[in-house]
Design a protein around this motif. Structure first.
Motif: not given
Length: 327
Positions: A3-6, A8-9, A48
């Motif tokens: 998921e996006l929260r997982d 590191n952008l 990730e």
């Protein structure tokens, strides 16, 4: 499933730089990071997302299918964020950072360079890099913000801003014309040596039209082939043959008598001059500033050209200048 929260952008920026630079080392130089740090970011990003993104060799880094999917999305995210930061900066002061502009050699030298010089003077905090070349430029791969292109666009995925148009004129040097009798129509030029541009799809087949809409296609005689417009102009000036050259590149040559225009009522089909940039909702302030600088320069050049034509007509007719008439 990640998921996006997982994720590191920040690692998406590093990932995009590796893909565009072609290797970990080149990306490290671009980002100002150690190569080991770049490698660590990629390894952690792969962990990730739960997939291998890049297959690394000693010389290059190649994308996997999953890597291509993530890169396509990452590229848009990074560019959108960069544009937003530029927009925020623009509201609080002059333009800053670097803008990279690509252009054909002749147009870049004659038009784009002076326009960008004026932009740089207005925004001393803006670094300008002009990349001139007559080959096709991939804006994303070569990190180009704006590319000036002549003629029809090859890639419709980019956004475009029209700057103007240009024509190609039939010209030859006085030395080439000496001792030759010109034909009565442009089609007769097929028997004359021709200076051709090799980067065109059909360099020896040239189409012309006149003001009434008549059209003619000439199959020109092979004589001199060059891969840049500047080289074609030089060869035409040297008498290698007649040429069909861009109006913006030969104005001074015609004025000085170094070239003579043949069949002035005929010209190549009008072609667009456009500034293209990667697709976004709206151009960043730096891109918008480049486009405005080019339009301003072209408008000024057009006004000066009009004034020269009016002056030439008055001189030929014996009419006094405006100031003299007022007195």
């Amino acid at each position: 499933m990640p998921e996006l929260r997982d994720v590191n952008l920040n690692r998406l920026v590093v990932f995009a730089a590796v893909v565009e630079a072609g290797s970990l080392s080149a990306a490290a130089d671009r980002l100002g990071l150690a190569k080991t740090m770049v490698s660590t970011h990629i390894q952690r990003l792969e962990a990730e997302v739960g997939a291998t993104l890049i297959v690394r060799t000693t010389r290059r880094s190649n994308l996997t299918e999953a890597g291509r999917t993530l890169y396509d999305a990452s590229r848009e995210c990074v560019r959108a964020a960069s544009d937003a930061l530029s927009a925020i900066s623009a509201t609080s002061g002059p333009l800053r950072g670097t803008v990279r502009v690509a252009a054909p050699v002749d147009y870049g030298t004659l038009v784009v360079a002076p326009a960008l010089a004026a932009l740089r003077c207005a925004h001393p905090g803006l670094d300008v890099e002009l990349v001139c070349g007559d080959s096709y430029v991939d804006l994303v791969a070569e990190r180009i913000d704006v590319a000036v292109r002549l003629g029809n666009l090859r890639d419709s995925s980019y956004r475009a801003a029209r700057l103007g148009q240009y024509l190609r004129w039939l010209v030859a040097s006085p030395a080439f014309l000496a001792g030759r009798r010109l034909p009565k129509s442009p089609s007769g030029l097929a028997e004359f040596p021709f200076v051709a541009l090799s980067t065109l799809a059909h360099p020896y087949t040239r189409s012309l039209s006149d003001a009434s809409g008549q059209r003619v296609t000439i199959r020109c005689k092979r004589a001199f082939l060059a891969n840049t417009a500047n080289a074609c102009r030089a060869a035409t000036l040297a008498g290698a043959g007649f040429g069909l050259l861009t109006d913006f590149s030969i104005g001074e040559d015609l004025k000085a008598g170094r070239l003579v225009r043949l069949f002035p009522q005929w010209a190549g089909e009008p072609a667009a001059i456009q500034a293209v940039y990667p697709s976004t909702r709206q151009p960043s302030p730096k891109i918008a500033a480049v486009i405005d600088a080019l339009r301003t320069h072209l408008a000024k050049s057009g006004s000066e050209a009009d004034q020269r034509r009016v002056s030439a007509r008055r001189k030929a007719s014996g009419e006094a200048p405006t100031a003299a008439r007022k007195r």
